[in-house]
Design a protein around this motif. Structure first.
Motif, mmCIF file in Angstrom:
data_model
loop_
_atom_site.group_PDB
_atom_site.id
_atom_site.type_symbol
_atom_site.label_atom_id
_atom_site.label_comp_id
_atom_site.label_asym_id
_atom_site.label_seq_id
_atom_site.Cartn_x
_atom_site.Cartn_y
_atom_site.Cartn_z
ATOM 1 N N UNK A 87 0.828 -1.208 0.000
ATOM 2 C CA UNK A 87 0.000 0.000 0.000
ATOM 3 C C UNK A 87 0.862 1.258 0.000
ATOM 4 N N UNK A 88 1.895 1.283 0.807
ATOM 5 C CA UNK A 88 2.746 2.475 0.910
ATOM 6 C C UNK A 88 3.490 2.750 -0.388
ATOM 7 N N UNK A 89 3.785 1.717 -1.155
ATOM 8 C CA UNK A 89 4.459 1.915 -2.440
ATOM 9 C C UNK A 89 3.584 2.657 -3.432
ATOM 10 N N UNK A 90 2.298 2.738 -3.188
ATOM 11 C CA UNK A 90 1.375 3.469 -4.075
ATOM 12 C C UNK A 90 1.596 4.977 -3.992
ATOM 13 N N UNK A 91 2.103 5.452 -2.856
ATOM 14 C CA UNK A 91 2.301 6.879 -2.663
ATOM 15 C C UNK A 91 1.712 7.318 -1.339
ATOM 16 N N UNK A 92 1.627 8.644 -1.131
ATOM 17 C CA UNK A 92 1.118 9.160 0.146
ATOM 18 C C UNK A 92 -0.288 8.674 0.489
ATOM 19 N N UNK A 93 -1.157 8.548 -0.493
ATOM 20 C CA UNK A 93 -2.510 8.057 -0.230
ATOM 21 C C UNK A 93 -2.508 6.616 0.240
ATOM 22 N N UNK A 94 -1.664 5.797 -0.357
ATOM 23 C CA UNK A 94 -1.561 4.399 0.045
ATOM 24 C C UNK A 94 -0.996 4.248 1.438
ATOM 25 N N UNK A 95 0.022 5.053 1.726
ATOM 26 C CA UNK A 95 0.625 5.021 3.061
ATOM 27 C C UNK A 95 -0.391 5.459 4.117
ATOM 28 N N UNK A 96 -1.133 6.507 3.796
ATOM 29 C CA UNK A 96 -2.138 7.020 4.726
ATOM 30 C C UNK A 96 -3.207 5.970 4.998
ATOM 31 N N UNK A 97 -3.744 5.348 3.940
ATOM 32 C CA UNK A 97 -4.819 4.379 4.147
ATOM 33 C C UNK A 97 -4.293 3.135 4.867
ATOM 34 N N UNK A 98 -3.047 2.761 4.616
ATOM 35 C CA UNK A 98 -2.468 1.610 5.330
ATOM 36 C C UNK A 98 -2.391 1.903 6.824
ATOM 37 N N UNK A 99 -1.991 3.121 7.166
ATOM 38 C CA UNK A 99 -1.909 3.504 8.582
ATOM 39 C C UNK A 99 -3.302 3.506 9.215
ATOM 40 N N UNK A 100 -4.283 4.067 8.512
ATOM 41 C CA UNK A 100 -5.648 4.136 9.042
ATOM 42 C C UNK A 100 -6.230 2.732 9.227
ATOM 43 N N UNK A 101 -6.092 1.887 8.220
ATOM 44 C CA UNK A 101 -6.641 0.528 8.305
ATOM 45 C C UNK A 101 -5.946 -0.263 9.408
ATOM 46 N N UNK A 102 -4.615 -0.167 9.457
ATOM 47 C CA UNK A 102 -3.855 -0.921 10.464
ATOM 48 C C UNK A 102 -4.216 -0.482 11.879
ATOM 49 N N UNK A 103 -4.255 0.828 12.101
ATOM 50 C CA UNK A 103 -4.580 1.329 13.439
ATOM 51 C C UNK A 103 -6.008 0.970 13.833
ATOM 52 N N UNK A 104 -6.925 1.074 12.890
ATOM 53 C CA UNK A 104 -8.322 0.733 13.171
ATOM 54 C C UNK A 104 -8.448 -0.749 13.508
ATOM 55 N N UNK A 105 -7.784 -1.577 12.733
ATOM 56 C CA UNK A 105 -7.847 -3.027 12.971
ATOM 57 C C UNK A 105 -7.319 -3.382 14.359
ATOM 58 N N UNK A 106 -6.205 -2.773 14.732
ATOM 59 C CA UNK A 106 -5.630 -3.084 16.048
ATOM 60 C C UNK A 106 -6.510 -2.547 17.181
ATOM 61 N N UNK A 107 -7.125 -1.387 16.986
ATOM 62 C CA UNK A 107 -8.041 -0.860 18.014
ATOM 63 C C UNK A 107 -9.245 -1.782 18.187
#
Length: 152
Positions: A87-107
């Motif tokens: 996801x992060x290799x896609x660019x800033x949008x991919x990195x952002x969504x990866x962080x949001x999805x990962x943090x949400x999943x862990x919460x």
């Protein structure tokens, strides 16, 4: 009549995923119109960010589906790192969504009573992948080669 539970599970998740993607796109438009120079930049900047976010979310879902299909013990961190890396290799949008999805999943895992140590280890793998680290660092023995990602 026997119902294939794995297909049913993915269909329900697809609806939730589409809702999340819609929210991501709307948020990306709102967050990325600041600092744009021309009118065209104002229009295209959030579109690029949104495209990267949608593609990155797809990468995250792809890693999740692969993890479920592989069903290999101790492969969780590998797929966390791989999904975030892709996801992060896609660019800033991919990195952002990866962080949001990962943090949400862990919460959500924590709200459901998940193990804090496991959540912390997953977050470490998430950051590793998002920051460009080789996901194969977390690859367990016995995981079929079809799930291997080459980072070069």
């Amino acid at each position: 009549m026997k119902v294939n539970q794995s297909v049913f599970f993915l269909q329900g998740d697809r609806m939730k995923f589409l809702l999340a993607v819609t929210i991501v796109i709307a948020a990306s438009f709102a967050a990325n119109t600041e600092g744009a120079g021309s009118f065209w930049d104002t229009v295209t900047k959030p579109l690029h960010f949104g495209k990267e976010a949608v593609q990155g979310a797809g990468d995250m879902v792809h890693a999740y589906v692969d993890m479920r299909r592989a069903n290999v013990k101790n492969s969780d961190k590998y797929f966390h790192a791989r999904g975030n890396y892709d996801a992060a290799r896609r660019g800033p949008g991919g990195s952002w969504v990866a962080r949001v999805i990962s943090n949400t999943r862990e919460r959500v895992d924590q709200w459901r009573g998940g193990n804090p140590a496991a959540s912390s280890a997953d977050q470490e793998a998430n950051r590793w992948g998002r920051n460009g680290g080789d996901p194969n660092k977390y690859r367990p023995k016995g995981l079929p080669t079809k799930y291997r990602r080459s980072i070069f």
